[in-house]
Design a protein around this motif. Structure first.
Motif, PDB file in Angstrom:
ATOM      1  N   GLU A   1     -20.718 -98.014  53.190  1.00  0.00           N
ATOM      2  CA  GLU A   1     -21.819 -98.329  52.242  1.00  0.00           C
ATOM      3  C   GLU A   1     -23.145 -97.882  52.570  1.00  0.00           C
ATOM      4  O   GLU A   1     -24.099 -97.446  51.921  1.00  0.00           O
ATOM      5  N   ILE A   2     -23.370 -97.847  54.105  1.00  0.00           N
ATOM      6  CA  ILE A   2     -24.682 -97.158  54.284  1.00  0.00           C
ATOM      7  C   ILE A   2     -24.950 -95.728  54.034  1.00  0.00           C
ATOM      8  O   ILE A   2     -26.001 -95.228  53.589  1.00  0.00           O
ATOM      9  N   LEU A   3     -23.525 -94.968  54.083  1.00  0.00           N
ATOM     10  CA  LEU A   3     -23.823 -93.610  53.538  1.00  0.00           C
ATOM     11  C   LEU A   3     -24.027 -93.472  51.988  1.00  0.00           C
ATOM     12  O   LEU A   3     -24.815 -92.789  51.607  1.00  0.00           O
ATOM     13  N   GLU A   4     -23.360 -94.317  51.263  1.00  0.00           N
ATOM     14  CA  GLU A   4     -23.468 -94.506  49.797  1.00  0.00           C
ATOM     15  C   GLU A   4     -24.841 -94.798  49.484  1.00  0.00           C
ATOM     16  O   GLU A   4     -25.342 -94.119  48.716  1.00  0.00           O
ATOM     17  N   TYR A   5     -25.537 -95.609  50.293  1.00  0.00           N
ATOM     18  CA  TYR A   5     -26.882 -95.933  50.002  1.00  0.00           C
ATOM     19  C   TYR A   5     -27.748 -94.807  50.354  1.00  0.00           C
ATOM     20  O   TYR A   5     -28.725 -94.608  49.406  1.00  0.00           O
ATOM     21  N   LYS A   6     -27.411 -94.028  51.529  1.00  0.00           N
ATOM     22  CA  LYS A   6     -28.263 -92.650  51.571  1.00  0.00           C
ATOM     23  C   LYS A   6     -28.085 -91.786  50.399  1.00  0.00           C
ATOM     24  O   LYS A   6     -29.092 -91.233  50.101  1.00  0.00           O
ATOM     25  N   GLU A   7     -27.056 -91.488  50.278  1.00  0.00           N
ATOM     26  CA  GLU A   7     -26.548 -90.581  48.991  1.00  0.00           C
ATOM     27  C   GLU A   7     -27.311 -91.133  47.660  1.00  0.00           C
ATOM     28  O   GLU A   7     -27.993 -90.302  46.748  1.00  0.00           O
ATOM     29  N   ARG A   8     -27.336 -92.562  47.439  1.00  0.00           N
ATOM     30  CA  ARG A   8     -28.032 -92.930  46.131  1.00  0.00           C
ATOM     31  C   ARG A   8     -29.571 -92.596  46.334  1.00  0.00           C
ATOM     32  O   ARG A   8     -30.172 -92.368  45.221  1.00  0.00           O
ATOM     33  N   ILE A   9     -30.242 -92.689  47.181  1.00  0.00           N
ATOM     34  CA  ILE A   9     -31.550 -92.447  47.579  1.00  0.00           C
ATOM     35  C   ILE A   9     -31.817 -91.088  46.891  1.00  0.00           C
ATOM     36  O   ILE A   9     -32.655 -90.679  46.186  1.00  0.00           O
ATOM     37  N   GLN A  10     -30.891 -90.422  47.629  1.00  0.00           N
ATOM     38  CA  GLN A  10     -31.135 -88.682  47.136  1.00  0.00           C
ATOM     39  C   GLN A  10     -30.965 -88.333  45.753  1.00  0.00           C
ATOM     40  O   GLN A  10     -31.823 -87.613  45.171  1.00  0.00           O
ATOM     41  N   ILE A  11     -29.840 -88.958  45.056  1.00  0.00           N
ATOM     42  CA  ILE A  11     -29.711 -88.648  43.736  1.00  0.00           C
ATOM     43  C   ILE A  11     -30.938 -89.390  42.845  1.00  0.00           C
ATOM     44  O   ILE A  11     -31.480 -88.442  42.077  1.00  0.00           O
ATOM     45  N   ARG A  12     -31.471 -90.398  43.182  1.00  0.00           N
ATOM     46  CA  ARG A  12     -32.527 -91.041  42.500  1.00  0.00           C
ATOM     47  C   ARG A  12     -33.599 -90.153  42.688  1.00  0.00           C
ATOM     48  O   ARG A  12     -34.363 -89.931  41.572  1.00  0.00           O
ATOM     49  N   ASP A  13     -33.965 -89.537  43.747  1.00  0.00           N
ATOM     50  CA  ASP A  13     -35.080 -88.904  44.064  1.00  0.00           C
ATOM     51  C   ASP A  13     -35.188 -87.588  43.270  1.00  0.00           C
ATOM     52  O   ASP A  13     -36.099 -86.983  42.788  1.00  0.00           O
ATOM     53  N   SER A  14     -33.662 -87.132  42.961  1.00  0.00           N
ATOM     54  CA  SER A  14     -33.801 -85.783  42.230  1.00  0.00           C
ATOM     55  C   SER A  14     -33.700 -85.896  40.737  1.00  0.00           C
ATOM     56  O   SER A  14     -33.738 -84.895  39.904  1.00  0.00           O
ATOM     57  N   MET A  15     -33.625 -87.355  40.191  1.00  0.00           N
ATOM     58  CA  MET A  15     -33.787 -87.689  38.739  1.00  0.00           C
ATOM     59  C   MET A  15     -35.057 -87.546  38.111  1.00  0.00           C
ATOM     60  O   MET A  15     -35.212 -87.669  36.920  1.00  0.00           O
ATOM     61  N   PHE A  16     -36.159 -87.568  39.028  1.00  0.00           N
ATOM     62  CA  PHE A  16     -37.584 -87.683  38.462  1.00  0.00           C
ATOM     63  C   PHE A  16     -37.950 -86.327  37.672  1.00  0.00           C
ATOM     64  O   PHE A  16     -37.881 -85.381  38.156  1.00  0.00           O
ATOM     65  N   THR A  17     -38.190 -86.391  36.328  1.00  0.00           N
ATOM     66  CA  THR A  17     -38.509 -85.058  35.762  1.00  0.00           C
ATOM     67  C   THR A  17     -40.258 -85.453  35.295  1.00  0.00           C
ATOM     68  O   THR A  17     -40.712 -84.351  34.933  1.00  0.00           O
ATOM     69  N   ARG A  18     -40.809 -86.278  35.525  1.00  0.00           N
ATOM     70  CA  ARG A  18     -42.255 -86.367  35.353  1.00  0.00           C
ATOM     71  C   ARG A  18     -42.874 -86.451  36.653  1.00  0.00           C
ATOM     72  O   ARG A  18     -42.738 -87.213  37.426  1.00  0.00           O
ATOM     73  N   ILE A  19     -43.851 -85.361  36.691  1.00  0.00           N
ATOM     74  CA  ILE A  19     -44.464 -85.120  38.097  1.00  0.00           C
ATOM     75  C   ILE A  19     -46.151 -85.274  37.550  1.00  0.00           C
ATOM     76  O   ILE A  19     -46.456 -84.553  36.708  1.00  0.00           O
ATOM     77  N   MET A  20     -46.646 -85.816  38.478  1.00  0.00           N
ATOM     78  CA  MET A  20     -48.380 -85.820  38.240  1.00  0.00           C
ATOM     79  C   MET A  20     -48.746 -85.339  39.676  1.00  0.00           C
ATOM     80  O   MET A  20     -48.721 -86.199  40.565  1.00  0.00           O
ATOM     81  N   ASP A  21     -49.758 -84.359  39.664  1.00  0.00           N
ATOM     82  CA  ASP A  21     -50.102 -83.742  40.890  1.00  0.00           C
ATOM     83  C   ASP A  21     -51.487 -84.836  41.070  1.00  0.00           C
ATOM     84  O   ASP A  21     -52.433 -84.555  40.460  1.00  0.00           O
ATOM     85  N   THR A  22     -51.374 -85.776  42.300  1.00  0.00           N
ATOM     86  CA  THR A  22     -52.348 -86.177  42.460  1.00  0.00           C
ATOM     87  C   THR A  22     -53.456 -86.025  43.649  1.00  0.00           C
ATOM     88  O   THR A  22     -54.292 -86.788  44.105  1.00  0.00           O
ATOM     89  N   THR A  23     -53.287 -84.712  44.026  1.00  0.00           N
ATOM     90  CA  THR A  23     -54.058 -84.195  45.188  1.00  0.00           C
ATOM     91  C   THR A  23     -55.458 -84.344  44.945  1.00  0.00           C
ATOM     92  O   THR A  23     -55.700 -83.496  43.731  1.00  0.00           O
ATOM     93  N   ASN A  24     -56.279 -84.749  45.617  1.00  0.00           N
ATOM     94  CA  ASN A  24     -57.707 -84.754  45.384  1.00  0.00           C
ATOM     95  C   ASN A  24     -58.096 -85.225  44.058  1.00  0.00           C
ATOM     96  O   ASN A  24     -59.127 -84.804  43.515  1.00  0.00           O
ATOM     97  N   LEU A  25     -57.253 -85.875  43.581  1.00  0.00           N
ATOM     98  CA  LEU A  25     -57.411 -86.531  41.950  1.00  0.00           C
ATOM     99  C   LEU A  25     -58.847 -87.235  41.983  1.00  0.00           C
ATOM    100  O   LEU A  25     -59.632 -86.852  40.977  1.00  0.00           O
TER     101      LEU A  25
END
Lengths: 337, 275
Positions: free
Chosen positions: A188-212
């Motif tokens: 279950e801990i392994l699955e939790y780690k995998e889920r974090i990776q999957i979710r992280d890769s699903m974001f399509t919308r990015i806003m660059d907030t550097t020095n905003l």
């Protein structure tokens, strides 16, 4: 912090137990694609797959319209109020929990706001993990996960929820239904780690907030504010659906015949024309570009100077709601150009 | 912090000109009369129940106990309702709010007070603070300008100040055409600043007046070598709460109600939206 797992088919039992002890608030489907927080009735009505509610959970702690006190003919003030039942709000995503954290700061700056904290001190939170849609901007705003505010957080895995218990209140809630929670297994801990990776890769919308904050200040006189203020309807929808907009107006509502009156506060919006109007007729933000720009500056920089970070949680509500189709990501991209 | 006012009684009202009056309030609860401490430059939220609430700066001195005086222009809904309130009528008061003038920093040095029109209201509190402990300051000068002799607020008090030898008080009007008995100066307050003859390099300056007034006064002060960090301006904004919550008084990243209303010129020029 303690970790457990809860079998998905045992969630109804857990929520029923919480509902028996506290006033339980849950996300429910309202229209075809809209969701809202309501008092729990039965598990079948609870929405587990929603992305965002129309109005953020701030409405439960900071009501849209609220009576502060009533006062009679003799100027006797009655500020009494019914003792609120302790409520638990289930189903808050990380962005909305960040929203609560920001409101907590806003309503503590310069002293605690008694009306806000009276409710806030009687609310517990059960967070719920989510997957992003095309409006979600939390990854860019660094609000895609949360390590504070909540009492319990449920991470959705295949057959179980990984349950993080952060507070003693969370522990109290767990102990209402003792047999339901187990120690997480290695798998279950392994699955939790995998889920974090999957979710992280699903974001399509990015806003660059550097020095905003710097960029917005440097581009204070950019023509873009004028351009967007022509498209903006100044309806204030973006403000109403924002989890961190906390502005309010205070007014008296008199009953002329009875001779008494109530003092009310209600949500207000900096987009409104007379928001900065003072007696005598001077308006400190009299033009549309000034008002449009102010919202961006305050959201992304103003609050930041006071509290160390921008007050946008990336929940995506303003972009989804705007009737003129104005999108913060696009505005910020244009500022960067 | 709470948005619930305490009750006060209108003890006395005194007309200062056709649309400015001085209102004296006494808190209903004796305990509150003792407890209510404030700094010059702070303000209260004044309630007329059934009408609303408005921010008004305190014009009495912090050493005068048992009452507070507010100098109010009849201008909006709340102030108009206040004008029709009978003596002994009840109001609500919250506060005091705001940072006030940094009197501890000002003490021990020269002080110049520059007032325009109703700007005298918060500055009168500072003047009374100074007079109460005159020895705590070196040179003190007050310059005050109004449109005409009839609109000179606190007329008798100001004339008494002119006669004092331990401070230099100078008055001016834009025009004295309607009043032939006016023997004072006619012209801008910036002329009066020159006339004080005060060395301004290390002087604290408290300025309050209408928006247009600041431009000329600030230019003048800078040309005389004043430090931007020692020019204290009192700013006005819309306020609904006075407690840093409602958002209406935000200038850039500051709340006028708690970070101000007194800002140094240096702090002010670092706020977007100001100039």
């Amino acid at each position: 912090m303690l970790f457990f797992t809860l079998k998905k088919d045992r969630l109804p039992e857990f929520l029923d137990a919480v509902d028996k002890r506290y006033k339980l608030i849950v996300p429910e489907q309202k229209g075809e694609k809209t969701y809202t927080f309501r008092q729990y009735t039965e598990f079948s009505k609870v929405s587990l797959e929603f992305i965002r509610t129309i109005i953020p959970p701030k409405k439960l702690i900071f009501p849209p319209v609220e009576k502060l006190f009533s006062v009679d003919k003799e100027c006797r003030i009655d500020a009494s109020h019914e003792d609120e039942q302790f409520s638990v709000i289930f189903g808050l995503h990380p962005c909305d929990l960040h929203g609560i954290e920001i409101l907590d700061k806003a309503f503590s700056y310069g002293g605690r706001d008694t009306s806000y904290w009276r409710r806030r001190d009687k609310v517990g939170f059960i967070g719920l993990s989510c997957l992003p849609d095309k409006y979600c901007l939390c990854k860019s705003m660094h609000t895609d996960f949360i390590e504070s505010v909540y009492d319990i957080f449920l991470y959705t895995l295949d057959d179980v929820y990984m349950v993080s218990v952060r507070t003693a209140l969370g522990d109290d809630m767990l102990r209402l239904s003792p047999g339901l929670f187990n120690k997480p297994t290695k798998e279950e801990i392994l699955e939790y780690k995998e889920r974090i990776q999957i979710r992280d890769s699903m974001f399509t919308r990015i806003m660059d907030t550097t020095n905003l904050a710097d960029l917005l200040t440097l581009e204070y006189k950019n023509d873009i504010w004028e351009e967007y203020s022509k498209r903006c309807l100044f309806c204030g929808s973006c403000v109403m659906v924002c989890p961190t907009c906390q502005c309010f107006d205070v007014y008296d509502s008199p009953d002329v015949i009875a001779g008494n009156s109530c003092r009310i506060r209600r949500w207000d919006a900096c987009m409104r024309k007379d928001y900065a109007l003072v007696t005598g007729g001077h308006n400190f933000r009299g033009t549309r570009p000034e008002r449009f720009r102010f919202r961006y500056l305050h959201k992304e920089t103003g609050f930041g100077e006071m509290h160390g970070k921008a007050s946008c949680t990336g929940c995506g509500r303003c972009s989804e709601t705007c009737p003129a189709g104005i999108d913060m990501v696009e505005v910020v991209r244009r500022i960067r150009e | 912090m709470s948005l619930i006012p305490v009750i006060a009684r209108l003890e006395e009202k005194r007309a200062l000109d056709h649309n400015h009056s001085l209102f004296r309030f006494i808190f209903k609860e004796e305990q509150m009369r003792e407890k209510f401490h404030f700094q010059p430059g702070q303000f209260v939220m004044l309630s007329i129940f059934g009408v609303g609430e408005a921010p008004i700066s305190i014009t009495s001195g912090p050493d005068e106990k048992g009452f507070i005086d507010l100098c109010v222009r009849k201008a909006g809904r709340v102030t108009t309702a206040l004008y029709s309130l009978e003596e002994n009528g009840k109001v609500g008061i919250r506060g005091p709010f705001g940072n006030g003038y940094p009197v501890d920093k000002m003490r021990g040095g020269n002080l110049l007070i520059v007032a325009g029109g109703l700007g005298i209201a918060p500055l009168r509190s500072l003047i009374r603070y100074v007079l109460w402990r005159r020895e705590a300051f070196k040179e003190v000068a007050i310059v005050y300008g109004t449109k005409n002799p009839a609109s000179l607020l606190f007329n008798e008090e100001m004339r008494e100040l002119v006669l004092r030898r331990d401070i230099k008080c100078l008055l001016t009007v834009d025009s004295a055409q309607d009043n032939e008995s006016w023997k004072g100066h006619v012209g801008s307050v910036t002329d009066l600043i020159d006339m004080t003859g005060m060395p301004l390099m290390d002087t604290s300056v408290a300025v309050c007046g209408p928006p247009g007034f600041y431009k000329y006064v600030l230019e003048k002060l800078l040309s005389l070598g004043c430090s931007k960090g020692k020019i204290y301006m009192s700013l006005e904004r819309r306020m609904e709460c006075g407690e840093g919550k409602c958002g209406h008084c935000v200038i850039g990243h500051k709340y006028t109600c708690i970070d101000g209303p007194i800002f140094t010129y240096w702090d002010a020029i670092n706020l977007p939206e100001i100039f």
